[in-house]
Scaffold this active site. Structure first.
Site, PDB file in Angstrom:
ATOM      1  N   ASP A   1      -8.257   1.138   6.409  1.00  0.00           N
ATOM      2  CA  ASP A   1      -6.961   1.808   6.482  1.00  0.00           C
ATOM      3  C   ASP A   1      -6.936   2.810   7.630  1.00  0.00           C
ATOM      4  OD1 ASP A   1      -4.559   3.061   5.945  1.00  0.00           O
ATOM      5  OD2 ASP A   1      -5.168   3.879   4.004  1.00  0.00           O
TER       6      ASP A   1
ATOM      7  N   MET B   1     -11.678   4.643   5.308  1.00  0.00           N
ATOM      8  CA  MET B   1     -10.663   5.248   6.179  1.00  0.00           C
ATOM      9  C   MET B   1     -11.140   5.158   7.630  1.00  0.00           C
ATOM     10  SD  MET B   1      -8.081   6.182   4.398  1.00  0.00           S
ATOM     11  CE  MET B   1      -7.223   6.831   5.831  1.00  0.00           C
TER      12      MET B   1
ATOM     13  N   MET C   1      -4.455  10.404  -2.094  1.00  0.00           N
ATOM     14  CA  MET C   1      -5.063  11.430  -1.243  1.00  0.00           C
ATOM     15  C   MET C   1      -4.683  12.771  -1.853  1.00  0.00           C
ATOM     16  SD  MET C   1      -4.224   9.518   2.319  1.00  0.00           S
ATOM     17  CE  MET C   1      -3.026   8.493   1.473  1.00  0.00           C
TER      18      MET C   1
ATOM     19  N   HIS D   1       0.844  -1.201   0.000  1.00  0.00           N
ATOM     20  CA  HIS D   1       0.000   0.000   0.000  1.00  0.00           C
ATOM     21  C   HIS D   1       0.879   1.251   0.000  1.00  0.00           C
ATOM     22  CE1 HIS D   1      -3.801   2.120   1.104  1.00  0.00           C
ATOM     23  NE2 HIS D   1      -3.020   2.896   1.839  1.00  0.00           N
TER      24      HIS D   1
HETATM   25  C1  DX5 Z   1      -3.194   7.562   6.340  1.00  0.00           C
HETATM   26  C2  DX5 Z   1      -2.794   6.519   5.346  1.00  0.00           C
HETATM   27  C3  DX5 Z   1      -2.547   5.186   5.922  1.00  0.00           C
HETATM   28  C4  DX5 Z   1      -1.463   5.106   6.958  1.00  0.00           C
HETATM   29  C5  DX5 Z   1      -1.861   4.035   7.919  1.00  0.00           C
HETATM   30  O1  DX5 Z   1      -3.603   8.698   5.659  1.00  0.00           O
HETATM   31  O2  DX5 Z   1      -3.767   6.385   4.344  1.00  0.00           O
HETATM   32  O3  DX5 Z   1      -2.327   4.206   4.901  1.00  0.00           O
HETATM   33  O4  DX5 Z   1      -0.196   4.841   6.437  1.00  0.00           O
HETATM   34  O5  DX5 Z   1      -0.964   4.062   8.973  1.00  0.00           O
HETATM   35  P1  DX5 Z   1      -1.293   3.378  10.363  1.00  0.00           P
HETATM   36  O6  DX5 Z   1      -1.508   1.935  10.111  1.00  0.00           O
HETATM   37  O7  DX5 Z   1      -0.073   3.677  11.173  1.00  0.00           O
HETATM   38  O8  DX5 Z   1      -2.531   4.063  10.905  1.00  0.00           O
HETATM   39 ZN    ZN Z   2      -3.541   4.673   2.928  1.00  0.00          ZN
END
Ligand code: DX5
Ligand code: ZN
Length: 225
Positions: free
Chosen positions: A179, A141, A72, A37
Site C-alpha cells: 500500500d 506500507m 490507521m 480498500h
Molecule cells: C496511505 C493509505 C493508502 C493510500 C494510498 O496512508 O494507507 O491506502 O490511499 O494512496 P496512493 O496509492 O495514492 O499512494
Molecule cells: Zn491504506
C-alpha cells in the site's frame, strides 16, 4: 511460486470523489477490482483524519466486493471487531499501534473477518514474525501512512521479498498486501517481489477514467503472473 498466486487490485477510495462514491466504486468494479480498500485515520496515530464506521457500513451495503478496512488509528483493539460488524470482510491494524496484537487479531477473526497486520516503512519485519501465526495477511506500507499520492519507498521491494520468504519457509497461508505509491510503473516489481493484494489510490482515482486505470494496472501485472 509467484506464478501460482492470485493478484488482487484493491482501489483505495481515499483519492476518490466522495460526493460520488457509489459511482466511483461501480467504475472500479467494472474495471476488475477485487477488493475495496478503505483508509480509516484518527488524526492521532497518523496526522490526518478520514472516515469511519458509518461510511464502511454504507460501502459494504453498496458493493459485492470485500471491503478492506485499513485502521490507521491508536488503540485499534477497541474498534477492530466493530469494523467487521459494519461489513468489512478484511480489517488490518498497525503493529506499531497495538500492544495487544494477538487479542485484536483474534477479535477480528471471532467477529468473522480476515485479520491483517500492517507495518510501517521503518518497522522491521521481525516485528510481525510472531503475528504471522495469527494473521490472514500482512499489509506492508510502502509510504508513511496518512496521505494518498506519496512516492513509493524503493526499499519496500526488498522488505516484501524478505517477508515472502519468511512466510513461505514456514509454509503459512498469509497473503501480502502492499500500500502506497503503486502505479503502472512499479506494480510488476511489487508483484514479482511477492505481493498479492495491490492497493492503489491516486493511480486509479486520479486517472481520467478509474475503470480503465484498474484494467491497466491488472494488465501491467500479467507479464509477471
Ligand atoms: C496511505 C493509505 C493508502 C493510500 C494510498 O496512508 O494507507 O491506502 O490511499 O494512496 P496512493 O496509492 O495514492 O499512494
Ligand atoms: Zn491504506
Amino acid at each position: 511460486m509467484v506464478n501460482t498466486r492470485t493478484i488482487d487490485i484493491a482501489p483505495s477510495i481515499l483519492s476518490s470523489d466522495f460526493s460520488r462514491l457509489g459511482q466511483e466504486i461501480e467504475a472500479v468494479e467494472r474495471g476488475g477490482a477485487a477488493i475495496i480498500h478503505v483508509d480509516v485515520m484518527d488524526g492521532h496515530f497518523v496526522p490526518n483524519i478520514t472516515i469511519g464506521l458509518p461510511v464502511v457500513k454504507s460501502i459494504s451495503r453498496t458493493t459485492k466486493l470485500p471491503v478492506d478496512a485499513h485502521l490507521m488509528i491508536s488503540e485499534p483493539g477497541r474498534y477492530a471487531a466493530q469494523f467487521v460488524a459494519a461489513g468489512a470482510k478484511m480489517v488490518s491494524v498497525h503493529v506499531e499501534a497495538d500492544v495487544h496484537l494477538h487479542r485484536t487479531l483474534a477479535s477480528i477473526k471471532a467477529a468473522g473477518g480476515e485479520a491483517g497486520v500492517a507495518i510501517n516503512p521503518a518497522t522491521p519485519i521481525v516485528a510481525v514474525e510472531e503475528a504471522l501465526d495469527f494473521a490472514d495477511y500482512v499489509l506492508v506500507m510502502s509510504v508513511n501512512p496518512g496521505f494518498g499520492g506519496q512516492q513509493f519507498i524503493p526499499t519496500s521491494l526488498d522488505k516484501v521479498r524478505r517477508l515472502r520468504r519468511m512466510i513461505d519457509e514456514r509454509g503459512l497461508n498469509v497473503r501480502i498486501e502492499i500500500d502506497g505509491g503503486i502505479d503502472r510503473t512499479n506494480i510488476a516489481e511489487v508483484v514479482a517481489a511477492g505481493a498479492e493484494i495491490i492497493v492503489a489510490g491516486s493511480a486509479i482515482f486520479g486517472a481520467p477514467d478509474p475503470q480503465v486505470a484498474v484494467r491497466d494496472l491488472r494488465e501491467a501485472t500479467v507479464e509477471w503472473v
